[in-house]
Design a protein around this motif. Structure first.
Motif, PDB file in Angstrom:
ATOM      1  N   MET A  41       0.860  -1.039   0.044  1.00  0.00           N
ATOM      2  CA  MET A  41      -0.069   0.008   0.172  1.00  0.00           C
ATOM      3  C   MET A  41       0.859   1.250   0.229  1.00  0.00           C
ATOM      4  O   MET A  41       0.623   2.431  -0.771  1.00  0.00           O
ATOM      5  CB  MET A  41      -0.878   0.018   1.034  1.00  0.00           C
ATOM      6  N   LEU A  42       1.856   1.212   0.714  1.00  0.00           N
ATOM      7  CA  LEU A  42       2.940   2.317   0.954  1.00  0.00           C
ATOM      8  C   LEU A  42       3.552   2.730  -0.411  1.00  0.00           C
ATOM      9  O   LEU A  42       4.066   3.666  -0.966  1.00  0.00           O
ATOM     10  CB  LEU A  42       3.841   2.453   1.883  1.00  0.00           C
ATOM     11  N   ARG A  43       4.005   1.565  -1.122  1.00  0.00           N
ATOM     12  CA  ARG A  43       4.767   1.501  -2.291  1.00  0.00           C
ATOM     13  C   ARG A  43       3.827   1.819  -3.693  1.00  0.00           C
ATOM     14  O   ARG A  43       4.312   2.116  -4.481  1.00  0.00           O
ATOM     15  CB  ARG A  43       5.630   0.130  -2.430  1.00  0.00           C
ATOM     16  N   GLY A  44       2.350   1.785  -3.513  1.00  0.00           N
ATOM     17  CA  GLY A  44       1.651   1.999  -4.415  1.00  0.00           C
ATOM     18  C   GLY A  44       1.424   0.590  -5.379  1.00  0.00           C
ATOM     19  O   GLY A  44       1.025   0.763  -6.398  1.00  0.00           O
ATOM     20  N   GLY A  45       1.667  -0.646  -4.949  1.00  0.00           N
ATOM     21  CA  GLY A  45       1.370  -1.794  -5.815  1.00  0.00           C
ATOM     22  C   GLY A  45       2.526  -2.602  -5.717  1.00  0.00           C
ATOM     23  O   GLY A  45       3.550  -2.287  -5.601  1.00  0.00           O
ATOM     24  N   PRO A  46       2.300  -3.920  -6.300  1.00  0.00           N
ATOM     25  CA  PRO A  46       3.515  -4.616  -6.581  1.00  0.00           C
ATOM     26  C   PRO A  46       4.227  -4.209  -7.917  1.00  0.00           C
ATOM     27  O   PRO A  46       3.770  -3.711  -8.772  1.00  0.00           O
ATOM     28  CB  PRO A  46       2.841  -6.184  -6.730  1.00  0.00           C
ATOM     29  N   SER A  47       5.555  -4.561  -7.958  1.00  0.00           N
ATOM     30  CA  SER A  47       6.345  -4.462  -8.941  1.00  0.00           C
ATOM     31  C   SER A  47       5.951  -5.442  -9.989  1.00  0.00           C
ATOM     32  O   SER A  47       5.221  -6.428  -9.687  1.00  0.00           O
ATOM     33  CB  SER A  47       7.622  -4.428  -8.805  1.00  0.00           C
ATOM     34  N   GLU A  48       6.359  -5.177 -11.416  1.00  0.00           N
ATOM     35  CA  GLU A  48       6.181  -6.137 -12.430  1.00  0.00           C
ATOM     36  C   GLU A  48       6.545  -7.558 -12.000  1.00  0.00           C
ATOM     37  O   GLU A  48       6.117  -8.900 -12.258  1.00  0.00           O
ATOM     38  CB  GLU A  48       6.464  -5.674 -13.667  1.00  0.00           C
ATOM     39  N   ASP A  49       7.819  -7.759 -11.641  1.00  0.00           N
ATOM     40  CA  ASP A  49       8.519  -9.109 -11.209  1.00  0.00           C
ATOM     41  C   ASP A  49       7.759  -9.597 -10.157  1.00  0.00           C
ATOM     42  O   ASP A  49       7.508 -10.786 -10.294  1.00  0.00           O
ATOM     43  CB  ASP A  49       9.801  -8.610 -10.517  1.00  0.00           C
ATOM     44  N   LEU A  50       7.177  -8.771  -9.262  1.00  0.00           N
ATOM     45  CA  LEU A  50       6.352  -9.470  -8.146  1.00  0.00           C
ATOM     46  C   LEU A  50       4.924  -9.950  -8.538  1.00  0.00           C
ATOM     47  O   LEU A  50       4.662 -11.239  -8.304  1.00  0.00           O
ATOM     48  CB  LEU A  50       6.326  -8.376  -6.905  1.00  0.00           C
ATOM     49  N   ARG A  51       4.404  -9.318  -9.540  1.00  0.00           N
ATOM     50  CA  ARG A  51       3.203  -9.962 -10.103  1.00  0.00           C
ATOM     51  C   ARG A  51       3.380 -11.222 -10.930  1.00  0.00           C
ATOM     52  O   ARG A  51       2.540 -12.150 -10.851  1.00  0.00           O
ATOM     53  CB  ARG A  51       2.617  -8.766 -11.171  1.00  0.00           C
ATOM     54  N   LYS A  52       4.379 -11.334 -11.795  1.00  0.00           N
ATOM     55  CA  LYS A  52       4.821 -12.501 -12.381  1.00  0.00           C
ATOM     56  C   LYS A  52       4.986 -13.487 -11.483  1.00  0.00           C
ATOM     57  O   LYS A  52       4.750 -14.784 -11.596  1.00  0.00           O
ATOM     58  CB  LYS A  52       6.083 -12.263 -13.415  1.00  0.00           C
ATOM     59  N   THR A  53       5.986 -13.158 -10.475  1.00  0.00           N
ATOM     60  CA  THR A  53       6.168 -14.326  -9.681  1.00  0.00           C
ATOM     61  C   THR A  53       4.850 -14.990  -8.683  1.00  0.00           C
ATOM     62  O   THR A  53       4.694 -15.925  -8.561  1.00  0.00           O
ATOM     63  CB  THR A  53       7.168 -13.796  -8.502  1.00  0.00           C
ATOM     64  N   ALA A  54       4.018 -14.038  -8.284  1.00  0.00           N
ATOM     65  CA  ALA A  54       2.884 -14.156  -7.346  1.00  0.00           C
ATOM     66  C   ALA A  54       2.050 -15.074  -8.600  1.00  0.00           C
ATOM     67  O   ALA A  54       1.056 -16.031  -7.889  1.00  0.00           O
ATOM     68  CB  ALA A  54       2.016 -13.000  -7.186  1.00  0.00           C
ATOM     69  N   GLY A  55       1.755 -14.768  -9.703  1.00  0.00           N
ATOM     70  CA  GLY A  55       1.119 -15.450 -10.702  1.00  0.00           C
ATOM     71  C   GLY A  55       1.453 -16.790 -10.896  1.00  0.00           C
ATOM     72  O   GLY A  55       0.761 -17.712 -10.940  1.00  0.00           O
ATOM     73  N   GLY A  56       2.755 -17.144 -11.020  1.00  0.00           N
ATOM     74  CA  GLY A  56       3.360 -18.565 -10.890  1.00  0.00           C
ATOM     75  C   GLY A  56       3.031 -19.183  -9.907  1.00  0.00           C
ATOM     76  O   GLY A  56       2.781 -20.579 -10.037  1.00  0.00           O
ATOM     77  N   LEU A  57       3.308 -18.514  -8.570  1.00  0.00           N
ATOM     78  CA  LEU A  57       2.851 -19.180  -7.382  1.00  0.00           C
ATOM     79  C   LEU A  57       1.390 -19.604  -7.252  1.00  0.00           C
ATOM     80  O   LEU A  57       0.845 -21.009  -6.881  1.00  0.00           O
ATOM     81  CB  LEU A  57       3.200 -18.430  -6.198  1.00  0.00           C
ATOM     82  N   LEU A  58       0.602 -18.941  -7.769  1.00  0.00           N
ATOM     83  CA  LEU A  58      -0.894 -19.089  -7.882  1.00  0.00           C
ATOM     84  C   LEU A  58      -1.227 -20.249  -8.743  1.00  0.00           C
ATOM     85  O   LEU A  58      -2.214 -20.988  -8.557  1.00  0.00           O
ATOM     86  CB  LEU A  58      -1.861 -17.671  -8.181  1.00  0.00           C
ATOM     87  N   GLN A  59      -0.381 -20.151  -9.824  1.00  0.00           N
ATOM     88  CA  GLN A  59      -0.536 -21.392 -10.951  1.00  0.00           C
ATOM     89  C   GLN A  59      -0.364 -22.823 -10.131  1.00  0.00           C
ATOM     90  O   GLN A  59      -1.207 -23.792 -10.718  1.00  0.00           O
ATOM     91  CB  GLN A  59       0.016 -21.285 -12.237  1.00  0.00           C
ATOM     92  N   HIS A  60       0.381 -23.000  -9.278  1.00  0.00           N
ATOM     93  CA  HIS A  60       0.547 -23.976  -8.812  1.00  0.00           C
ATOM     94  C   HIS A  60       0.213 -24.422  -7.157  1.00  0.00           C
ATOM     95  O   HIS A  60       0.769 -24.992  -6.428  1.00  0.00           O
ATOM     96  CB  HIS A  60       2.268 -24.293  -8.723  1.00  0.00           C
ATOM     97  N   LEU A  61      -0.901 -23.508  -6.898  1.00  0.00           N
ATOM     98  CA  LEU A  61      -1.303 -23.338  -5.652  1.00  0.00           C
ATOM     99  C   LEU A  61      -1.848 -24.695  -5.064  1.00  0.00           C
ATOM    100  O   LEU A  61      -1.888 -25.145  -3.848  1.00  0.00           O
ATOM    101  CB  LEU A  61      -2.508 -22.290  -5.616  1.00  0.00           C
TER     102      LEU A  61
END
Length: 124
Positions: A41-61
């Protein structure tokens, strides 16, 4: 990707350390997730790298459910013996979650209407 995974694990570790140091009754990863949310929230949202990594983790949830399935097999007899309290807890907690969600949604809708009325126009 390594930096994003490291960031996620650092916040989980911070949550664990704070929970154990202060003897809090909540799990460390939950506190770490709250800290991470505040950071984003302080940073204004996730970086693109963090978005891609989180997406990869969610695919294998689904892989994270393997330990739960193993526990069901391992403790099958105990679950069979205590099925009524387990079912009652599941149904009760689900109903409570639905009620709380409905109340929060209702309060937010009323708040939004009140805000729109005080501004002199309707919001979309």
């Amino acid at each position: 990707m390594i930096a994003a995974l490291t960031l996620l694990l650092v916040f989980q570790l911070a949550g664990e350390v704070i929970t154990r140091a202060l003897d809090l009754p909540i799990p460390g990863p939950v506190l770490g997730m709250g800290l991470f949310f505040g950071y984003l929230m302080l940073r204004g949202g996730p970086s693109e790298d963090l978005r891609k990594t989180a997406g990869g983790l969610l695919q294998h949830l689904s892989l994270l459910f393997i330990p739960a399935g193993t526990g069901i097999v391992l403790y099958g007899e105990l679950i069979a013996a205590e099925w009524l309290p387990i079912v009652a807890a599941l149904v009760g907690s689900t109903a409570l979650a639905i009620v709380v969600t409905a109340l929060v949604l209702n309060a937010l809708v009323k708040r939004r209407r009140t805000g729109a009325d005080s501004e002199g126009g309707a919001r979309p």
